[in-house]
Design an enzyme around this catalytic site. Structure first.
Site, PDB file in Angstrom:
ATOM      1  CB  CYS A   1      -0.738   0.012   1.235  1.00  0.00           C
ATOM      2  SG  CYS A   1      -0.174  -0.265   2.700  1.00  0.00           S
TER       3      CYS A   1
ATOM      4  CG  HIS B   1      -0.806   3.911   5.001  1.00  0.00           C
ATOM      5  ND1 HIS B   1      -1.737   3.534   5.952  1.00  0.00           N
ATOM      6  CD2 HIS B   1      -0.225   2.768   4.488  1.00  0.00           C
ATOM      7  CE1 HIS B   1      -1.525   2.340   6.017  1.00  0.00           C
ATOM      8  NE2 HIS B   1      -0.637   1.788   5.379  1.00  0.00           N
TER       9      HIS B   1
END
Ligand code: HSE
Length: 332
Positions: A127, A240
């Site tokens: 990711c 994130h």
């Protein structure tokens, strides 16, 4: 229209894969949810209504055109090669089981779609790497990256549903002065930051940090980009964040970078400090696009470098959306 299976649909990434297939109106003739014995037989609410999770078997997967794997690397390592042995089913694997195999493409569709041509097993990146790639690739194309130095602020969702639950439960306990239990994370995450994601390697970096290095070089097709990273878990739920410093071969200004990024697919420039506008997990959550901002000449590398800040939804661009975009590109 295609028959699609999501393997691991009861997990955080699998659940988002089903949602993205629905929201993007992926041309489905049938959607099948597959899982190991632990989850088979469960009925779950999805964007398509209530669905029953069926027991995974290689045969059930081989009856599909696409299999989206949101399971552990061990499971994928064992079964993905068996599935594609039929010579037709496309497997898109979200684990790290195959990412570093030379003959398996590692794909961000906006960056290296040609890599998946003729391939049945395709790896979805980590990711953190996929999110950074959205901002870095357009800059690399125009200014050529020489160095990438990154620090991450990673949400609990990176550790799946269990990580998000541990953060929420622990936060409540922390507020009540009760002891916070940590099973998913190396330490209690509420009111803390943990500079430790995945296992430490012999060079002192963690595996998560080395994934950013290896995967960026593989996706960009360049071992010449020197890359280093510090990955930190923070008590946010999903999306994130990444503080990135780049050194470029060509001169680069903030205005030039913004112009390139404004025209890049999958990127939203959020950069107006006077209005307190910059990327944040709060605003990047549930967005397909990655937010990029705080774009400024690097005090260290200018005129050949920038500092920037990137936020992307870990479960979407960092996982489910990327996988579905790979399937869409395969259909095109
Ligand atoms: N390894 C990532 C994390 C999840 O723990 O945040 C995405 O691959």
């Amino acid at each position: 229209a295609s028959i699609v299976a999501v393997v691991g649909a009861t997990g955080a990434v699998g659940e988002e894969m089903v949602q993205v297939l629905h929201d993007r109106k992926f041309p489905l003739s049938k959607l099948v949810l597959l899982a190991s014995e632990r989850s088979a037989g469960k009925k779950i609410q999805t964007a398509f209504g209530e669905m029953e999770v069926e027991l995974f078997s290689v045969e059930a997967a081989q009856a599909c055109d696409f299999v989206l794997m949101a399971v552990s690397g061990d499971f994928s390592k064992e079964f993905s090669p068996q599935i594609i042995a039929n010579g037709k089913t496309v497997v898109i694997d979200n684990s790290s089981a195959f990412r570093y195999d030379e003959d398996i493409p590692l794909v961000v569709p906006e960056v290296n779609p040609a890599a998946m041509r003729g391939k049945l097993l395709i790896a979805n990146p980590n990711c953190t790497t996929a999110i950074a790639a959205m901002a870095l690739w357009p800059l690399h194309q125009k200014f050529t990256l020489r160095k990438v130095i990154m620090s991450t602020y990673q949400a609990a969702s990176g550790a799946g549903a269990a990580g998000m639950i541990e953060l929420e439960a622990g936060t409540r306990k922390g507020l009540n002065n009760e002891p916070v239990v940590n099973e998913v994370f190396a330490h209690p995450l509420p009111f803390n930051v943990i500079p430790h994601i995945d296992a430490f390697q012999s060079n002192g970096y963690t595996k998560e940090e080395m994934k950013v290095v290896w995967e960026t070089q593989k996706i960009f097709g360049s071992k010449d980009i020197a890359c280093s990273c510090t990955c930190v878990r923070i008590p946010t739920k999903r999306a994130h964040s990444e503080a990135i410093t780049i050194e470029t071969v060509e001169d680069i200004t903030a205005e030039q970078a913004m112009e390139v990024l404004r025209n890049a697919p999958g990127v939203e420039v959020v950069d107006n400090p006077a209005e307190k506008l910059y990327p944040m997990p709060m605003t990047a959550t549930r967005k397909y696009d990655v937010e990029v901002g705080r774009i400024r000449p690097s005090l260290v590398f200018q005129p050949k470098g920038l500092d920037l800040f990137v936020c992307g939804d870990q479960l979407l661009r960092g996982a489910a959306l990327n996988a579905v975009l790979i399937a869409e590109a395969k259909l095109a």
